[in-house]
Design an enzyme around this catalytic site. Structure first.
Site, short mmCIF file in Angstrom:
data_model
loop_
_atom_site.label_atom_id
_atom_site.label_comp_id
_atom_site.label_asym_id
_atom_site.label_seq_id
_atom_site.Cartn_x
_atom_site.Cartn_y
_atom_site.Cartn_z
N GLY A 97 0.72 -1.36 0.07
CA GLY A 97 0.18 -0.02 -0.19
C GLY A 97 0.93 1.34 0.08
O GLY A 97 2.16 1.34 0.19
N GLY A 116 0.59 5.69 0.79
CA GLY A 116 -0.09 6.83 1.20
C GLY A 116 0.79 8.36 0.85
O GLY A 116 1.77 8.19 -0.17
N ASP A 175 -6.55 9.42 15.53
CA ASP A 175 -6.96 9.05 14.24
C ASP A 175 -7.91 7.66 14.01
O ASP A 175 -7.47 6.92 13.04
CB ASP A 175 -5.77 9.22 13.52
CG ASP A 175 -6.13 9.12 11.79
OD1 ASP A 175 -7.61 9.78 11.65
OD2 ASP A 175 -5.33 8.92 11.09
#
Length: 602
Positions: free
Chosen positions: A36, A38, A157
């Site tokens: 992944g 970001g 978060d």
């Protein structure tokens, strides 16, 4: 980050063993694929050549500012201090050899984000078992956050996309990049809060579900009002309580708590407390879970749960069908719970009332269903697709309520003391027959609905049990043949559904009872063997299920007895030995242990 794995392109395949590590570790990891990516970092799947295992390797993109590097190192340091089954462990922190940017390795978690699991749940028909699993995953998240709070660390978060549900049911909280150690020295705390506050002005233009890239401030759709206002001195454990409420909100509605085109718009909604009631968004949501959610997401921190442990307590009460502290049960809910707790003292009254009430309830449901069909026909031209879907769900809910009422009646009847009195055979048959006629009404239906098929399949087990109790072997066999066909169809539709497979095994167990009572011991052994094969395959993946282990012990005992009847002594003893091995996994003093001891003695 998402669980999607991306194969490396040609320009992304340098010798990662050399580039990723300092000299002493240059040959330890071998990068295989990108897991992944970001805005500030990316996660690779790597092979730890020293320990011969796959790990996740998270690195900071070298072009990021110093503040991003500081937060990256804080995430690695804080996460490494949290040793909990639902928090991913950090293995090693190091620097790139070429440019000195940091990276760290951690446990590789394969699975889906909680957001993806929630989305699948809401795309399927109403399923109480699926909802219970989701709630258990949420409890696991709460336990992880409660543990972090015990270490004076807050996450800041929390959202469904930062939670991963593993392939084997594990629940892991990720992305501690915004975490804060409330016990830090003042100068370190000021640096953390400064990074957190400086970005508030950069929120405009972001989407509501996105954590701001760089010096993140959190995700607008899930942040608490004090966090949205930038009141850093007021952000504490109760801010995480609010975030947990946001996760529960999406679990109930399949939508984030706040929505808007820009993050700044969403933040204004958060500050003003413009939260839609989850029961308005999803009228089929549990009222008790919705009350827990709304308690978590109160605008004022003092009005929320004081600790995550209080949330966990209410969630356990929900799963145990007990009252929760933030919701007052309706009178019929309290009455139903009262009756279940006083079965012996109210048994006779229950039988009399339920016989009358169930008949009336089913009649009313049938009449109501016909009225709904008439109204739908009259209004079909003006009814939107949303209304049609609502009516379909309502009809399914009414059907399930009727089936549950009959199941409750049969359960109450079986637990009466007179059912254990051999001198009350006539009354026993009368009570069982009254339940049997209701079940046969259900079984006369034909449907292609998976939900109703599952209800009918379960009903066939109950009808088979009643007929076996009454000694009606032919009727039992007829019902069980249809039940077996229903469960086989359900397994074909959803091969991974454990309940369907266990149902098929239970039907085979009952068929074995029919054959054994008819004197066909060979046929009984065949059915028991079919069931054992199904249960053994299922228990390989669900070793913690006591019910499955008990079923396996029952099957092994029954097959052993029939083998003894056929003078097959050695195979029978092997079955009992296997049953003994399974019993060792059962809780102490479990009734099944005594059954195995008796069988062995015989």
């Amino acid at each position: 980050m998402s669980d999607t794995t991306v194969e490396l392109r040609g320009d992304e395949r340098p010798d990662r063993r050399i580039l990723l590590h300092s000299n002493e570790h240059s040959n330890r990891y071998d990068i295989t694929s990108l897991k992944g990516k970001g805005g500030a970092g990316r996660v690779w799947i790597a092979r730890d050549l020293r320990l011969n295992r796959d790990v996740a390797l998270k690195e900071l993109i070298s072009s990021q500012p110093d503040s991003a590097q500081a937060r990256f190192l804080r995430e690695a340091r804080i996460t490494s201090q949290l040793e909990h089954p639902s928090i991913v462990p950090v293995y090693e922190l190091d620097l790139h050899q070429d440019d000195g940017t940091p990276y760290y390795t951690m446990r590789l978690i394969n699975g889906d984000t909680l957001r993806e699991v929630i989305s699948r749940h809401h795309s399927e028909p109403i399923n109480e078992v699926s909802l219970a699993r989701l709630v258990q995953h949420f409890i696991d998240v709460c336990h992880a956050i409660a543990y972090a709070h015990s270490r004076n660390i807050i996450h800041r978060d929390l959202k469904p996309s930062n939670v991963v549900v593993g392939e084997f049911g594990e629940t892991v909280v990720l992305d501690w990049g915004l975490a804060k150690d409330l016990g830090e020295a003042q100068d370190e705390e000021d640096v953390s809060d400064e990074l957190f506050a400086n970005e508030l002005t950069e929120v405009a233009g972001r989407t509501s579900a996105q954590t701001v890239v760089g010096n993140s401030i959190g995700t607008p759709a899930f942040m608490s009002p004090e966090q949205a206002r930038g009141d850093l001195d007021k952000i504490d454990q109760r801010s995480d309580v609010y975030g947990l409420g946001g996760i529960l909100y999406e679990l109930l509605t399949n939508e984030p708590p706040f929505q808007g085109d820009k993050a700044s718009t969403v933040i204004d909604q958060v500050i003003q407390g413009k939260l839609r009631d989850p029961l308005v968004v999803n009228p089929h949501a549990s009222e008790r879970l919705a009350a827990i959610c709304m308690k978590c997401m109160q605008k004022t921190p003092a009005d929320r749960y004081a600790s995550v442990d209080q949330i966990i307590t209410d969630l356990h009460c929900y799963l145990a069908d007990e009252p929760v502290s933030v919701y007052r049960d309706k009178w019929h809910e309290r009455t139903s719970r009262w009756v279940r707790r006083r079965k012996v003292s109210t048994a006779v009254v229950i039988v009399t009332l339920l016989t009358s009430i169930i008949g009336l309830s089913i009649s009313n449901i049938i009449i109501s269903g016909e009225q709904q069909l008439t109204e739908q026909a009259r209004d079909r031209a003006d009814t939107a697709a949303e209304t049609a879907d609502y009516e379909r769900r309502s009809a399914l809910t009414q059907y399930r309520h009727a089936h549950a009422a009959v199941a409750q009646y049969l359960t109450e009847v079986r637990e009466l003391q007179i059912m254990k009195d051999p001198n009350q055979r006539a009354l026993q048959e009368k009570l069982l027959n009254s339940a049997l006629q209701y079940y046969e009404t259900f079984l006369s239906q034909e449907t292609n609905s998976t939900v109703i098929m599952a209800q009918l399949a379960d009903a066939s087990i109950e009808v088979g049990n009643v007929n076996l109790t009454l000694g009606r072997l032919e009727q039992a066999e007829t019902i069980l043949i249809r039940g077996r066909a229903l469960f086989r169809s359900l397994v074909a539709r959803d091969p991974g559904n454990v309940d369907y497979r266990i149902g098929l095994a239970t039907i085979s167990l009952q068929r074995g009872f029919v054959e054994a009572r008819s004197g066909n011991h060979r046929g009984a052994i065949w059915y028991y063997s079919q069931a054992i094969e199904i249960v053994e395959e299922t228990t390989k993946r669900h070793l913690d299920s006591v019910a499955n282990q008990v079923l396996l012990v029952t099957l092994l005992n029954e097959r052993a007895m029939r083998k003894f009847d056929r003078a097959e002594r050695e195979p029978a003893i092997r079955d009992l030995d296997q049953a003994f091995a399974v019993v060792q996994k059962l809780p102490k003093a479990h009734p099944q242990q005594e059954d195995v001891m008796v069988a062995a003695a015989i």
